[in-house]
Enzyme design. Structure first.
Site, PDB file in Angstrom:
ATOM      1  N   LYS A 120     -29.373 -10.919 -34.491  1.00 10.75           N
ATOM      2  CA  LYS A 120     -28.412 -12.011 -34.663  1.00 10.75           C
ATOM      3  C   LYS A 120     -28.255 -12.274 -36.153  1.00 10.75           C
ATOM      4  O   LYS A 120     -28.989 -11.702 -36.970  1.00 10.75           O
ATOM      5  CB  LYS A 120     -28.860 -13.275 -33.936  1.00 10.75           C
ATOM      6  N   ARG A 121     -27.316 -13.109 -36.488  1.00  6.70           N
ATOM      7  CA  ARG A 121     -27.121 -13.471 -37.888  1.00  6.70           C
ATOM      8  C   ARG A 121     -28.444 -13.972 -38.473  1.00  6.70           C
ATOM      9  O   ARG A 121     -29.194 -14.697 -37.819  1.00  6.70           O
ATOM     10  CB  ARG A 121     -26.048 -14.563 -37.973  1.00  6.70           C
TER      11      ARG A 121
ATOM     12  N   LYS B 125     -32.371 -19.826 -37.024  1.00  8.28           N
ATOM     13  CA  LYS B 125     -32.593 -18.844 -35.959  1.00  8.28           C
ATOM     14  C   LYS B 125     -34.028 -18.335 -35.960  1.00  8.28           C
ATOM     15  O   LYS B 125     -34.462 -17.661 -35.040  1.00  8.28           O
ATOM     16  CB  LYS B 125     -31.586 -17.703 -36.085  1.00  8.28           C
TER      17      LYS B 125
ATOM     18  N   HIS C 190     -18.477 -25.499 -32.761  1.00  7.06           N
ATOM     19  CA  HIS C 190     -19.484 -24.451 -32.622  1.00  7.06           C
ATOM     20  C   HIS C 190     -20.770 -24.734 -33.398  1.00  7.06           C
ATOM     21  O   HIS C 190     -21.586 -23.819 -33.550  1.00  7.06           O
ATOM     22  CB  HIS C 190     -18.924 -23.110 -33.113  1.00  7.06           C
TER      23      HIS C 190
ATOM     24  N   LYS D 267     -26.061 -11.575 -22.984  1.00 11.21           N
ATOM     25  CA  LYS D 267     -25.928 -10.117 -22.919  1.00 11.21           C
ATOM     26  C   LYS D 267     -27.244  -9.465 -22.533  1.00 11.21           C
ATOM     27  O   LYS D 267     -27.286  -8.534 -21.719  1.00 11.21           O
ATOM     28  CB  LYS D 267     -25.441  -9.589 -24.274  1.00 11.21           C
TER      29      LYS D 267
ATOM     30  N   THR E 137     -24.721 -16.304 -27.454  1.00 12.47           N
ATOM     31  CA  THR E 137     -24.193 -15.423 -26.405  1.00 12.47           C
ATOM     32  C   THR E 137     -25.015 -14.141 -26.303  1.00 12.47           C
ATOM     33  O   THR E 137     -24.963 -13.462 -25.283  1.00 12.47           O
ATOM     34  CB  THR E 137     -22.715 -15.054 -26.670  1.00 12.47           C
TER      35      THR E 137
END
Length: 838
Positions: free
Chosen positions: A552-553, A558, A361, A664, A660
């Protein structure tokens, strides 16, 4: 006379009686004492009865047919709230709503009392939850295995802009969905020493003088859509083998009397203890071994009932390692087969490899798990011996692939040399499994070309791609009923279980009447979310503004800071010009930073300070607002995703394995603004690049640029960027907190901007400008592109992903189960028989 089917009947009358009886006889409440929390629990038990009836029937079918099962091992299962998912998949919602209305309640007021089961941190755990849903819906026999944390991922409190971590006491009022299995408990050993002896010409290893912790099972039913197959999520809770010393207590040492109980139960207290400290690392290592040891013991118990030879173990068992957290399953399976079942090494190794699959991952080398050899030697000495032997035998083979190339031999070795030797868990997972899969096409290609090129050369047949997916039942049918109803009215309901049918929506992107209906659905979702924000936080949000969301985290790769820097640019533009000439935008951030990740926590504070300054600037006339949503979780995601217009997926290319959240948002009609990273690439392939806002360097360009990249040069080359940075660094957003954001400046400049924010910021400005202009000037075209995105999201169903796993890796076939309507089954199962739980 009430229905004899009241415990499993799916009609209104049966459920009404069941609800009433649980309220009175299970919870001991009457009309005067019952609270809404009690009523929620009674409702949950009512739904659970229907689950259990079908659950037992499913497990009996699986046992009788001696099926091969999937065993999905994951340290995280981010399940969220179970009620709506169970009610939807059982098909009970209509009858349930009517039943509650007759009793004077509403469905919404009762289900709001459920807490999120926060047994995960983000995408990894939510993926596992979606996979469980798909396995059950596809009638695939499966168990999920993990840990029953007493405290899940922490509850995030934002105080003065700072993240504070508070315990997530999700079990405080009990968990109505779980069933304690008092008879399923296994000892797990730590420490001690290993002795060897020779018996009948065979060397025998004895692991002795260990400390023992018991793993106790709690089961949760996982129902597929249609309410037929009900699989099991089995979570392990740690208990002391000897929980109380009566002698210490009698001698007045009350703390020592319960010392063993406290130490043992620490193993299942908290998800992801802070591993900045040595003791935190040890606890995490023990957690990982604890849950795989319990799980394999349980799998062995089940396999022995078939009375099959051990060579057939892979014919009944498919073990999937969700990242490296469960990778100790490889030496543990070897230990069980060699030390306890007395198999020879070659046979045990063949069984182990044929049983295991490994999902990677991450593309970040620093995120690959390594354990210090002294730590393993102190806690799992027998496993360290086995790992050394696996490595020794493997390196003998590796030398034939890379003769004289010691640099490559060092790369593939499980043991990393250094001042303190480390065990590389990813290397062991690849070596010990028959399959290694990435979670997006780009991710898999980069695994083979950058991360593990030597392994790819040695085992080309093992590497494969399984692009992640989400369950449309949770993230569209349940999370966004108005949109789901519109889709069903338009193309029928087959998309619920066959998401390829969503493609039939594509022609309606050109249908003016449908676009108008879609626009109303989206507008109402935004209005409801705005109303919820006002009632929850007192925030005033313009539902006519663009809802731009990055949830998100919180992590540097990110690039929440890229978003924040761009907001400062917009802030400067609006202050310089006429705010009314700009499209109003509401920016939403959400996510948790790891407790020990200082920079990420400072990023949260920076966004909070942006919010304070920008939201209260009268010059902007409310046309630019920034909000950080505290305690982001599944139930909050189910609110914001249907309301979002623009989905921020802006990670540095080559860093995000898949993502993911992007999927969504896509199936709920948000347009993507993002880099060519992870599954974004496949989203663009499916929907068309023209129906997203793509910017920035791709993974290959990022790699080339990283050797010569100078953030100062990019900053000074763009006047808007330089001005935004100056405003950030001169204290405009931290006037009363001087020097607070110095670590952010250092990361962006002195440390070289590792994630290349400034390299992509200019193009990000361009792409975001295009998005705002389109939304502001051509709503019909925006809605058309949104519908195209929904219609193009079929690839991203976890049903597709799981079907590929089952066919190409696990070799597990569906075992269809019909709805059990036998009213006598309960009496039959209560009768005395010779048998045990399957």
């Amino acid at each position: 006379m009430h229905s004899t089917h009241r415990r499993f009947g799916r009609d209104r009358e049966s459920m009404k009686w069941d609800f009433a009886e649980h309220l009175k006889y299970t919870l001991s409440c009457d009309r005067y004492s019952a609270t809404d929390k009690d009523r929620f629990m009674a409702l949950a038990y009512t739904v659970r009865d229907r689950l259990i009836h079908q659950w037992i029937h499913t497990q009996q079918q699986h046992h009788d047919q001696q099926v091969k099962r999937i065993y999905y091992l994951s340290l995280e299962f981010l399940m969220g709230r179970a009620m709506t998912n169970n009610v939807t998949n059982l098909g009970l919602e209509g009858e349930l709503r009517e039943m509650l209305n007759e009793l004077g309640y509403t469905y919404e007021e009762l289900i709001g009392h459920e807490v999120d089961a926060g047994l995960g941190n983000g995408g990894l755990g939510r993926l596992a939850a979606c996979f469980l849903d798909s396995m059950a819906t596809l009638d695939l026999p499966a168990f999920g295995y993990g840990i029953r944390y007493n405290y899940g991922i922490f509850r995030q409190q934002i105080t003065n802009g700072f993240q504070l971590e508070e315990p997530d006491d999700w079990l405080r009022f009990g968990n109505p969905w779980e069933v304690e299995r008092r008879d399923i408990e296994f000892p797990v050993h730590f420490g001690g020493n290993v002795e060897s002896t020779v018996s009948r010409g065979k060397r025998i290893y004895i692991w002795e003088n260990t400390q023992t912790v018991n793993g106790h099972a709690y089961d949760t039913p996982i129902v597929g859509y249609g309410g037929k197959t009900v699989n099991t999520l089995r979570l392990w809770s740690a208990r002391a083998a000897e929980s109380f010393s009566f002698q210490d207590f009698s001698e007045g040492d009350y703390v020592e009397a319960v010392r063993n109980k406290v130490l043992a139960e620490n193993l299942s207290q908290v998800l992801y203890p802070n591993d900045q400290l040595y003791q935190g690392k040890v606890l995490r290592l023990k957690q990982q071994y604890f849950f795989v040891a319990c799980s394999l013991a349980d799998i062995f118990r089940r396999f022995r009932k078939y009375e099959a030879p051990w060579e057939q173990f892979p014919d009944y068992v498919a073990l999937q390692l969700n990242d490296t957290h469960p990778s100790l399953a490889i030496p543990e399976l070897m230990r069980l087969l060699i030390d306890e079942e007395m198999l020879d090494w070659e046979t045990a190794w063949d069984i182990t490899q044929r049983s295991m699959g490994y999902t990677n991952h991450t593309l970040m080398p620093e995120a690959l798990e390594r354990w210090p050899v002294p730590m393993l030697e102190a806690n799992l000495p027998r496993h360290l011996q086995i790992i050394y032997e696996i490595n020794h035998r493997f390196l003998q083979r590796a030398i034939t692939f890379f003769p004289g190339q010691m640099d490559k031999i060092r790369k593939v070795s499980i043991v990393e040399e250094g001042d303190t030797k480390q065990i590389r868990m990813a290397n062991m997972s690849i070596i010990g499994s028959r399959s290694t899969n990435g979670v997006a096409e780009l991710h898999t290609n980069l695994l083979k070309s950058r991360m593990f090129p030597e392994f790819s050369k040695m085992f080309p047949e093992r590497f494969n791609s399984k692009t992640n997916g989400i369950t449309q039942r949770r993230w569209l049918l349940s999370a966004n009923p108005p949109l789901a109803n519109l889709i069903t009215e338009t193309i029928g309901d087959s998309w619920i279980t066959d998401f390829s049918q969503i493609r039939n929506l594509r022609p309606y992107a050109e249908d003016a009447a449908f676009l108008q209906s879609y626009g109303k659905v989206k507008a109402e979702a935004k209005r409801q979310f705005s109303s919820w924000l006002h009632s929850e936080f007192g925030w005033r949000v313009d539902p006519e503004s663009i809802f731009d969301t990055q949830v998100k985290r919180i992590h540097e790769y990110k690039r929440q800071m890229l978003n924040a820097l761009h907001i400062i640019i917009l802030y400067n533009r609006m202050r310089d010009g006429k705010p009314q000439d700009f499209a109003p935008v509401s920016f939403f951030f959400g996510g948790k930073a790891a407790p020990g990740y200082t920079i990420a926590k400072l990023m949260i504070k920076f966004i909070g300070n942006l919010s304070e300054v920008i939201n209260h600037d009268p010059i902007l006339q409310g046309r630019l607002k920034v909000f950080f949503l505290p305690n982001y979780r599944v139930s909050l995601a189910e609110r914001i995703i249907p309301a979002t217009d623009l989905s921020e997926q802006i990670s540095t290319a080559g860093k995000e394995a898949s993502g993911t959240g992007n999927m969504k948002f896509m199936c709920n009609g948000a347009l993507t603004i993002g880099t060519m990273d992870g599954a974004n690439i496949e989203i663009v392939e499916e929907a068309g690049r023209e129906n997203a806002f793509i910017f920035g360097h791709d993974a290959e360009e990022i790699q080339q640029l990283s050797h010569t990249y100078d953030p100062h040069a990019y900053c000074t080359a763009d006047e808007e960027i330089q001005r935004a940075v100056d405003l950030m660094l001169t204290g405009h957003f931290n006037f009363s907190e001087p020097g607070l954001f110095e670590p952010l400046r250092k990361a962006l400049f002195d440390d070289g901007d590792q994630y290349l924010h400034f390299a992509d910021l200019s193009d990000y400005k361009r792409a975001h400008g295009q998005a705002r202009e389109l939304y502001w000037k051509d709503q019909e075209e925006w809605k058309r592109r949104a519908v195209i995105n929904i219609a193009s999201s079929s690839k991203f169903s976890s049903d597709r992903t799981i079907s590929q796993y089952a066919e190409e890796i696990w070799g597990v076939k569906p075992c269809p189960t019909e709805v059990a309507n036998n009213a006598e089954a309960a009496l039959e199962d209560a009768a005395a028989v010779n048998g045990q739980r399957h």
